[in-house]
Design an enzyme around this catalytic site. Structure first.
Site, mmCIF file in Angstrom:
data_model
loop_
_atom_site.group_PDB
_atom_site.id
_atom_site.type_symbol
_atom_site.label_atom_id
_atom_site.label_comp_id
_atom_site.label_asym_id
_atom_site.label_seq_id
_atom_site.Cartn_x
_atom_site.Cartn_y
_atom_site.Cartn_z
ATOM 1 C CB CYS A 73 63.641 112.939 68.760
ATOM 2 S SG CYS A 73 62.031 112.388 69.373
ATOM 3 C CB CYS A 76 57.253 113.139 73.106
ATOM 4 S SG CYS A 76 56.867 111.462 72.541
ATOM 5 C CD GLN A 251 41.202 107.434 63.585
ATOM 6 O OE1 GLN A 251 41.934 108.144 64.278
ATOM 7 N NE2 GLN A 251 40.231 107.942 62.832
ATOM 8 C CG PHE A 278 35.587 113.818 55.442
ATOM 9 C CD1 PHE A 278 36.319 114.531 54.506
ATOM 10 C CD2 PHE A 278 34.483 114.424 56.028
ATOM 11 C CE1 PHE A 278 35.953 115.837 54.174
ATOM 12 C CE2 PHE A 278 34.112 115.714 55.704
ATOM 13 C CZ PHE A 278 34.850 116.425 54.766
ATOM 14 C CG ASP A 346 37.567 111.011 61.378
ATOM 15 O OD1 ASP A 346 38.087 112.063 61.796
ATOM 16 O OD2 ASP A 346 38.111 109.895 61.490
ATOM 17 C CB CYS A 372 42.964 114.681 64.812
ATOM 18 S SG CYS A 372 43.254 115.431 63.196
#
Length: 417
Positions: A73, A76, A251, A278, A346, A372
Site C-alpha cells: 500500500c 509504511c 501533529q 508557524f 515549527d 519533521c
C-alpha cells in the site's frame, strides 16, 4: 529488466535496502538479506529472499510488502525490521543530517511511537463502477491499493473504514483521484475531502444525507467548505480545547505532541514573553501560555482564528496575541524579536532558512526548533550556530512509525555575552 542475486548491505534514507556497491535500491529488504530481484535502472523489485537478515521480522499488516496483488500500500516502508535496529536507523537519519552540516551535538535516543496511535491519516480514493476505491498509493506510483485495516491508525479510524469508504463513494462525483484527511478528534471523526472536481447542489445534499447516517463522523468538509457539522471536532493542546479548521495541520500523534510540548515548555519556562512562529492552531502557544505571554504568528487564517478563539475561552492563561503573516515572504525581523526572551518555530518541511537568519541576529536567549525534516532542520541550525547559538539537545521523535520520516526537537541557547 534482469534478475540478479544481491547482497543487501545497508538502508537508504527512504528505507530501501541498498545492494553491495551502492548502486541498486531494493524496497522491502534489509542489511544482511541475500535476495533475488528484478533490476532496472538502479531499482530492484524483490522476487525472493534467499537468506533473511537477522533483523527481519514478520510484518504486522497484511497490506505491507512487495506482493502486487495482496499488499504494497505504500504507507509504511519498514514493518519487516525488528524494533532495535529500526530505531537505531531512524535516530541515525538525524545524526547524519547534522553531521552533513558539520554540527556536533548529542542526539538523544529515539522517542518511540506505538502502533494504532496515528490520529490523522490521509487516504486516497477514486470512483469505480463498484463504489469508491479507498486506500493508500503504492510506493512510487499513483495506483491506489485498497485497504481494510491499518496498523498505524487509531482504532477508531480503523473501525470507521466502512463509513469512510461509503462517504468516499458519495463524494466521488468525478473520475479523478482525490484525498480524504481523517482526524480522530472529540466527539468524532473530522473528514476533509480535497478533490480536483466541484460539487453540484444535488451532490452536496447527497453527501450531507450520507454523513448524517454515519455515527463516527462529527464533521465533513469538501475543498474547505463545511458541508455538515454535527458537533465541532476538538483536540486538547495542553489543557485547552481547540477546534481546528477542516484539514488544518495537527501533529500526527497525541503522544508525540505531548513530548514535544514538554520539551519546548521546559526549555522556555523562564521566558516572560515568547514568540511562536508557524504556530498553526496553537500546539505550542496554548501550552506556553500557562507560563508566559505568547505572540503567535501563522499564515493560515482559519488555524490562527481557531487558536485565538480557544485562547479567549480558556481560563488561567497569560495573554495570547495573534498575527496573520506569511513568514516565508515576510519573516519576523531582528528588531521585531527584541521584545522576546524565548522563541519556538515549527515550519513546514522546507524549513525556515530566511527566518533563521533573522533569529540568528537576535538576542533571544533561548530558542526551540521543531521540524519533521532533519535535513532542513540541520541547515537552519547551522545558521543559528553561526550566529552564536549553542545546541543543548536534539531529540528525535518517531511519530511517523515505520516510515523514513522523523520529528525532531532541537533546543538552543545564546551564551551570555
Amino acid at each position: 529488466m534482469s534478475a540478479q542475486k544481491l547482497d543487501i548491505t545497508r538502508l537508504g534514507g527512504q528505507g530501501d535496502g541498498i545492494a553491495e556497491g551502492g548502486q541498486i535500491f531494493v524496497p522491502f529488504t534489509l542489511p544482511g538479506d541475500v535476495v533475488n530481484a528484478a533490476v532496472e535502472k538502479g531499482r530492484g523489485t524483490l522476487m525472493a529472499v534467499l537468506t533473511p537478515s537477522p533483523d527481519r521480522v514478520t510484518p504486522p499488516c497484511p497490506h505491507f510488502g512487495p506482493d502486487l496483488e495482496q499488499a504494497g500500500c505504500g504507507g509504511c516502508a519498514l514493518q519487516h525490521m525488528a524494533d532495535a535496529p529500526y530505531r537505531a536507523w531512524k535516530r541515525e537519519l538525524v545524526v547524519s543530517a547534522l553531521e552533513g552540516r558539520g554540527i556536533t551535538a548529542e542526539v538523544a535516543p529515539l522517542v518511540a511511537c506505538a502502533p494504532h496511535s496515528r490520529r490523522r491519516v490521509v487516504f486516497a480514493a477514486k470512483r469505480t463502477d463498484r463504489g469508491a476505491l479507498l486506500g493508500f498509493y503504492r510506493a512510487g506510483s499513483h495506483q491506489i491499493v485498497a485497504i481494510d485495516t491499518c496498523v498505524i491508525a487509531t482504532p477508531r479510524i480503523v473501525e470507521a473504514l466502512p463509513s469512510i469508504r461509503r462517504l468516499a463513494t458519495a463524494a466521488a462525483v468525478g473520475r479523478e483521484a482525490f484525498h480524504l484527511s481523517v482526524l480522530d478528534a472529540v466527539p468524532g471523526l473530522d473528514i476533509a475531502v480535497e478533490a480536483p472536481f466541484k460539487l453540484s447542489e444535488p451532490d452536496r445534499l447527497r453527501i450531507i444525507s450520507a454523513t448524517r447516517t454515519e455515527a463516527p463522523v462529527a464533521r465533513l468538509s469538501f475543498n474547505g467548505e463545511i458541508l455538515i457539522e454535527k458537533q465541532p471536532p476538538q483536540l486538547t493542546f495542553g489543557s485547552v480545547l481547540v477546534s481546528p479548521p477542516p484539514g488544518g495541520f495537527v501533529q500526527a500523534t497525541a503522544e508525540a505532541e505531548a513530548v514535544m510540548g514538554e520539551l519546548v515548555s521546559d526549555h522556555l519556562r523562564k521566558a516572560k514573553r515568547v514568540i511562536d512562529l508557524f504556530s498553526g492552531s496553537g500546539t505550542f502557544t496554548l501550552r506556553l501560555a500557562t507560563q508566559s505571554h505568547v505572540h503567535a504568528v501563522e499564515a493560515d487564517g482559519p488555524s490562527l482564528a481557531a487558536l485565538d478563539k480557544a485562547a479567549r475561552r480558556a481560563q488561567g492563561l497569560k495573554p495570547v496575541s495573534v498575527e496573520k503573516r506569511d513568514l516565508f515572504r515576510r519573516p519576523m525581523m531582528t528588531a521585531e524579536l527584541k521584545a522576546y526572551q524565548g522563541l519556538v518555530f515549527d515550519p513546514p518541511r522546507a524549513g525556515a532558512e530566511v527566518q533563521a537568519q533573522d533569529i540568528a541576529r537576535s538576542a533571544i536567549p533561548r530558542v526551540a526548533a521543531v521540524s519533521c525534516n532533519p535535513v532542513t532542520l540541520a541547515r537552519d541550525l547551522e545558521i543559528l550556530i553561526a550566529g552564536g547559538y549553542r545546541v543543548l539537545s536534539v531529540t528525535p521523535i518517531d511519530q511517523f512509525l515505520w516510515t523514513s520520516h522523523v520529528e525532531v526537537v532541537a533546543l538552543l541557547e545564546r551564551p551570555k555575552r
